[in-house]
Design a protein around this motif. Sequence first.
Motif, PDB file in Angstrom:
ATOM      1  N   GLU A   6       0.829  -1.211   0.000  1.00  0.00           N
ATOM      2  CA  GLU A   6       0.000   0.000   0.000  1.00  0.00           C
ATOM      3  C   GLU A   6       0.866   1.264   0.000  1.00  0.00           C
ATOM      4  OE1 GLU A   6      -3.377   1.969   2.794  1.00  0.00           O
ATOM      5  OE2 GLU A   6      -3.386  -0.229   2.681  1.00  0.00           O
ATOM      6  N   ASP A   7       1.941   1.258   0.811  1.00  0.00           N
ATOM      7  CA  ASP A   7       2.849   2.414   0.849  1.00  0.00           C
ATOM      8  C   ASP A   7       3.510   2.638  -0.503  1.00  0.00           C
ATOM      9  OD1 ASP A   7       2.326   2.928   3.486  1.00  0.00           O
ATOM     10  OD2 ASP A   7       4.205   2.104   4.256  1.00  0.00           O
ATOM     11  N   ILE A   8       3.929   1.556  -1.144  1.00  0.00           N
ATOM     12  CA  ILE A   8       4.590   1.663  -2.453  1.00  0.00           C
ATOM     13  C   ILE A   8       3.625   2.257  -3.481  1.00  0.00           C
ATOM     14  CG2 ILE A   8       5.558   0.326  -4.381  1.00  0.00           C
ATOM     15  CD1 ILE A   8       6.655  -1.615  -2.145  1.00  0.00           C
ATOM     16  N   VAL A   9       2.413   1.714  -3.552  1.00  0.00           N
ATOM     17  CA  VAL A   9       1.418   2.183  -4.529  1.00  0.00           C
ATOM     18  C   VAL A   9       1.080   3.654  -4.278  1.00  0.00           C
ATOM     19  CG1 VAL A   9      -0.969   1.903  -5.323  1.00  0.00           C
ATOM     20  CG2 VAL A   9       0.485  -0.117  -4.991  1.00  0.00           C
ATOM     21  N   THR A  10       0.857   4.022  -3.015  1.00  0.00           N
ATOM     22  CA  THR A  10       0.534   5.418  -2.681  1.00  0.00           C
ATOM     23  C   THR A  10       1.679   6.349  -3.047  1.00  0.00           C
ATOM     24  OG1 THR A  10      -0.864   4.662  -0.868  1.00  0.00           O
ATOM     25  CG2 THR A  10      -0.157   6.949  -0.776  1.00  0.00           C
ATOM     26  N   THR A  11       2.912   5.933  -2.759  1.00  0.00           N
ATOM     27  CA  THR A  11       4.077   6.764  -3.083  1.00  0.00           C
ATOM     28  C   THR A  11       4.192   6.969  -4.594  1.00  0.00           C
ATOM     29  OG1 THR A  11       5.206   5.950  -1.106  1.00  0.00           O
ATOM     30  CG2 THR A  11       6.559   7.069  -2.737  1.00  0.00           C
ATOM     31  N   VAL A  12       3.988   5.909  -5.374  1.00  0.00           N
ATOM     32  CA  VAL A  12       4.048   6.034  -6.844  1.00  0.00           C
ATOM     33  C   VAL A  12       2.944   6.982  -7.318  1.00  0.00           C
ATOM     34  CG1 VAL A  12       3.753   4.810  -9.043  1.00  0.00           C
ATOM     35  CG2 VAL A  12       5.151   3.796  -7.247  1.00  0.00           C
ATOM     36  N   GLN A  13       1.736   6.840  -6.769  1.00  0.00           N
ATOM     37  CA  GLN A  13       0.637   7.716  -7.166  1.00  0.00           C
ATOM     38  C   GLN A  13       0.974   9.188  -6.846  1.00  0.00           C
ATOM     39  OE1 GLN A  13      -2.401   5.586  -5.004  1.00  0.00           O
ATOM     40  NE2 GLN A  13      -3.238   4.686  -6.875  1.00  0.00           N
ATOM     41  N   ASN A  14       1.581   9.411  -5.691  1.00  0.00           N
ATOM     42  CA  ASN A  14       1.967  10.788  -5.315  1.00  0.00           C
ATOM     43  C   ASN A  14       3.074  11.343  -6.207  1.00  0.00           C
ATOM     44  OD1 ASN A  14       0.076  10.920  -3.261  1.00  0.00           O
ATOM     45  ND2 ASN A  14       1.508  10.240  -1.686  1.00  0.00           N
ATOM     46  N   CYS A  15       3.953  10.467  -6.689  1.00  0.00           N
ATOM     47  CA  CYS A  15       5.026  10.890  -7.597  1.00  0.00           C
ATOM     48  C   CYS A  15       4.461  11.400  -8.914  1.00  0.00           C
ATOM     49  CB  CYS A  15       5.978   9.720  -7.895  1.00  0.00           C
ATOM     50  SG  CYS A  15       7.050   9.250  -6.534  1.00  0.00           S
ATOM     51  N   ARG A  16       3.276  10.951  -9.278  1.00  0.00           N
ATOM     52  CA  ARG A  16       2.668  11.331 -10.551  1.00  0.00           C
ATOM     53  C   ARG A  16       2.039  12.722 -10.503  1.00  0.00           C
ATOM     54  NH1 ARG A  16      -1.564   8.807 -12.368  1.00  0.00           N
ATOM     55  NH2 ARG A  16      -1.023   9.129 -14.544  1.00  0.00           N
ATOM     56  N   LYS A  17       1.905  13.293  -9.307  1.00  0.00           N
ATOM     57  CA  LYS A  17       1.216  14.596  -9.163  1.00  0.00           C
ATOM     58  C   LYS A  17       2.124  15.741  -9.544  1.00  0.00           C
ATOM     59  CE  LYS A  17      -1.965  12.844  -5.767  1.00  0.00           C
ATOM     60  NZ  LYS A  17      -2.181  12.587  -4.377  1.00  0.00           N
TER      61      LYS A  17
END
Length: 190
Positions: A179-190
């Motif tokens: 979950e942390d990995i997926v959330t971090t990747v999603q935040n990197c896209r912003k």
Amino acid sequence: MAKHVFLTGPPGVGKTTLIQKATRALKSSGIPIDGFYTEEVREDGRRTGFDVVTLSGGRGTLSKVGSDSTIARREYRVGQYVVDLVSFEQLVLPVLRNVNLDSGTGKKVCVIDEIGKMELFSQSFIQAVRQTLVGSGTVILGTIPIPKGKPLGLVEEIRSRKDVKVFSVTKENRDCLLEDIVTTVQNCRK
């Protein structure tokens, strides 16, 4: 703020499995994603090499157990494995080039599993990874080995970048990192 996400940890700890789970989660949320992962090749229960598998379904040899006989042409070896640089580059370089093309649909995610000794025999691969790291349209979700022996230039470069978030994967934490990995990747896209 992080622009890229890398997993590190000892061999066999589950980095590739985590990358595959994260890839499925990101894909299912509609995020454009491409790239590759490495997969063990086994015969009769023993590892005989590694294949490169692209997220679009392509597959090719990364390395296989080599014979001890010396061959006239130059071989790229890591331990008992002979690296098939031509096969690796034919499969991976087009993926890295395509992911760097502007998609216009927000930042793409590029899976690079892994950036290790075998892959680093390719100067073209090193160049393509560096271009992706400095480009603005792509988030890398990748794996790098833990420091051991002689430092690997590109790996240490990645590890020391301020725009890279590195997750250390252990047997104890690997089941709760997704979950942390997926959330971090999603935040990197912003």
